[in-house]
Scaffold this motif. Sequence first.
Motif, short mmCIF file in Angstrom:
data_model
loop_
_atom_site.label_atom_id
_atom_site.label_comp_id
_atom_site.label_asym_id
_atom_site.label_seq_id
_atom_site.Cartn_x
_atom_site.Cartn_y
_atom_site.Cartn_z
N ARG A 1 -41.87 18.44 30.51
CA ARG A 1 -42.07 18.00 31.89
C ARG A 1 -43.32 18.65 32.45
O ARG A 1 -43.78 19.68 31.96
N PRO B 1 -32.72 16.48 32.87
CA PRO B 1 -32.45 17.80 32.28
C PRO B 1 -32.65 18.97 33.25
O PRO B 1 -32.41 20.11 32.87
N THR C 1 -33.28 31.20 42.63
CA THR C 1 -33.71 30.32 43.71
C THR C 1 -32.58 29.40 44.17
O THR C 1 -31.77 28.94 43.37
N MET D 1 -39.10 32.29 32.66
CA MET D 1 -39.83 31.11 32.18
C MET D 1 -41.31 31.43 31.95
O MET D 1 -41.79 32.49 32.37
N GLY E 1 -32.28 21.97 35.48
CA GLY E 1 -31.18 22.90 35.72
C GLY E 1 -30.25 23.11 34.53
O GLY E 1 -29.32 23.92 34.62
N ASP F 1 -35.61 20.32 45.32
CA ASP F 1 -36.36 19.78 44.18
C ASP F 1 -36.65 18.30 44.43
O ASP F 1 -35.83 17.61 45.06
N LEU G 1 -36.68 33.94 38.62
CA LEU G 1 -37.33 34.43 39.85
C LEU G 1 -38.46 35.36 39.45
O LEU G 1 -38.56 35.71 38.27
N PHE H 1 -43.90 30.42 33.35
CA PHE H 1 -44.65 30.65 34.59
C PHE H 1 -44.84 32.16 34.84
O PHE H 1 -45.93 32.63 35.16
N TRP H 2 -43.75 32.94 34.66
CA TRP H 2 -43.82 34.39 34.91
C TRP H 2 -44.52 35.11 33.76
O TRP H 2 -45.13 36.15 33.97
N GLY I 1 -30.78 24.67 31.77
CA GLY I 1 -30.87 26.06 31.31
C GLY I 1 -30.12 27.00 32.24
O GLY I 1 -29.43 27.93 31.80
N ASP I 2 -30.22 26.76 33.54
CA ASP I 2 -29.53 27.61 34.53
C ASP I 2 -28.02 27.39 34.46
O ASP I 2 -27.23 28.31 34.60
N TYR J 1 -27.59 26.11 40.39
CA TYR J 1 -26.98 25.61 39.14
C TYR J 1 -26.11 26.70 38.49
O TYR J 1 -24.99 26.43 38.06
N TRP K 1 -39.76 22.67 44.66
CA TRP K 1 -40.34 22.42 43.33
C TRP K 1 -40.25 20.92 43.02
O TRP K 1 -39.24 20.29 43.33
N TYR L 1 -40.63 14.37 34.29
CA TYR L 1 -40.32 14.43 32.86
C TYR L 1 -41.08 13.36 32.09
O TYR L 1 -41.27 12.25 32.58
N PHE M 1 -37.81 27.21 49.28
CA PHE M 1 -38.60 27.01 48.06
C PHE M 1 -38.53 25.53 47.67
O PHE M 1 -37.47 24.90 47.75
N ALA N 1 -32.41 27.69 40.59
CA ALA N 1 -31.72 28.33 39.47
C ALA N 1 -30.37 28.92 39.88
O ALA N 1 -29.37 28.78 39.16
P1 AMP Z 1 -34.64 24.52 34.65
O1 AMP Z 1 -34.60 23.04 34.49
O2 AMP Z 1 -33.47 25.21 34.00
O3 AMP Z 1 -35.95 25.14 34.32
O4 AMP Z 1 -34.40 24.83 36.21
C1 AMP Z 1 -34.92 24.01 37.20
C2 AMP Z 1 -34.75 24.72 38.54
O5 AMP Z 1 -35.59 25.85 38.60
C3 AMP Z 1 -35.13 23.80 39.68
O6 AMP Z 1 -33.97 23.50 40.43
C4 AMP Z 1 -36.18 24.57 40.48
O7 AMP Z 1 -35.89 24.64 41.85
C5 AMP Z 1 -36.19 25.96 39.87
N1 AMP Z 1 -37.55 26.47 39.64
C6 AMP Z 1 -38.66 25.78 39.27
N2 AMP Z 1 -39.73 26.60 39.16
C7 AMP Z 1 -39.29 27.85 39.46
C8 AMP Z 1 -39.90 29.15 39.53
N3 AMP Z 1 -41.21 29.31 39.26
N4 AMP Z 1 -39.13 30.20 39.85
C9 AMP Z 1 -37.83 30.04 40.11
N5 AMP Z 1 -37.17 28.87 40.08
C10 AMP Z 1 -37.89 27.77 39.75
#
Ligand code: AMP
Length: 322
Positions: A111, A250, A26, A167, A252, A30, A143, A169-170, A254-255, A49, A100, A104, A98, A46
């Motif tokens: 979060r 925090p 993505t 994550m 991003g 945010d 994604l 979510f998926w 992880g990305d 970052y 989001w 936190y 997109f 994602a």
């Molecule tokens: P992280 O903190 O590593 O989980 O990444 C946060 C980033 O993930 C944010 O900048 C969001 O825009 C993006 N994000 C949040 N939810 C989703 C999702 N369901 N799919 C893809 N990207 C996402």
Amino acid sequence: MTYFQLNFTIFAENLFVIMSLLVIGTVAFDAIETPFGKTDKIVGGAATYASLAASYFYDNVKIVAVVGDDFPESEIKDFNNHHINTEGLQIKNGEKSFFWAGKYHNDMNSRDTLVTELNVLADFDPVIPVSYQDCEFLMLGNLTPQVQQTVIKRLANRPKLIVMDTMNFWMDIALDDLLETIKLIDVLTINDAEARQLSGEYSLVKAARKILQMGPKYLIIKKGEHGALLFHEDKIFAAPALPLAEVFDPTGAGDTFAGGFIGYMAKVGTVNFNNMKNAIIFGSALASFCVEKFGTEKIRNLSQQEIAARVEEFISLAKFEI
Ligand code: AMP
């Protein structure tokens, strides 16, 4: 080997090989709230970052993503200033990027997602420009697993290394697609709670064994402020996280970790467990910068000296002799 010898070996190995690193994920807006403050819409996502982080190690980073016409031109220019190729960034007229929003808790480890507006992502068809077909390293940022899989299938040659982030979510809404996609990749990066959810095992060692049987050859379990674990066959490597006095945001991390990891792997060019151990340290160093400021602010303007000094801190933190 000294730092100079290491860099010379990497340079010599890559002298006549033109390779690229493709990042998908993505590119988003945010809105973030932490105990230290709150932002309006800022640029995140994602792929944002991950590509920024990778650009510190590798200068042939290419991005495939989608945004609406609300996404600022100046932000695309900033990608290009980091030598990130944006030919594969689709801009959809009349549509929104997109979005989001997350908040936190006081511990900064957990979060709540307040808003997820898919907008342009709802029917994203990842088109791979012809000039991207030289991709040797592929980062499948967070994604829809279906889109991640489509990207693999649209590449004429299988990349040398495919890293995938995902994550919970998926796992909740697209588990079958996710299981199909992870059969096609080399490295899966997830956090500890997600590893437990995916495997049904509480012990991370048992969870890793199960997940490695699902397809990936390597598994990285991110444990936030407690570092990361790398699993491969019967080998385990534990990387520390740097104890930081100030953690502002925090989002991003992880990305950023994943982008730094694959950027370093693309730089060294050879895929093996030892290089991955180093890549984890470089990824962790980049992630430790990311959390020090809101959004992408900190990882937009890092110097190689700052990164090298941070990596040294990691080395001395974990070094001991008996
Ligand atoms: P992280 O903190 O590593 O989980 O990444 C946060 C980033 O993930 C944010 O900048 C969001 O825009 C993006 N994000 C949040 N939810 C989703 C999702 N369901 N799919 C893809 N990207 C996402």
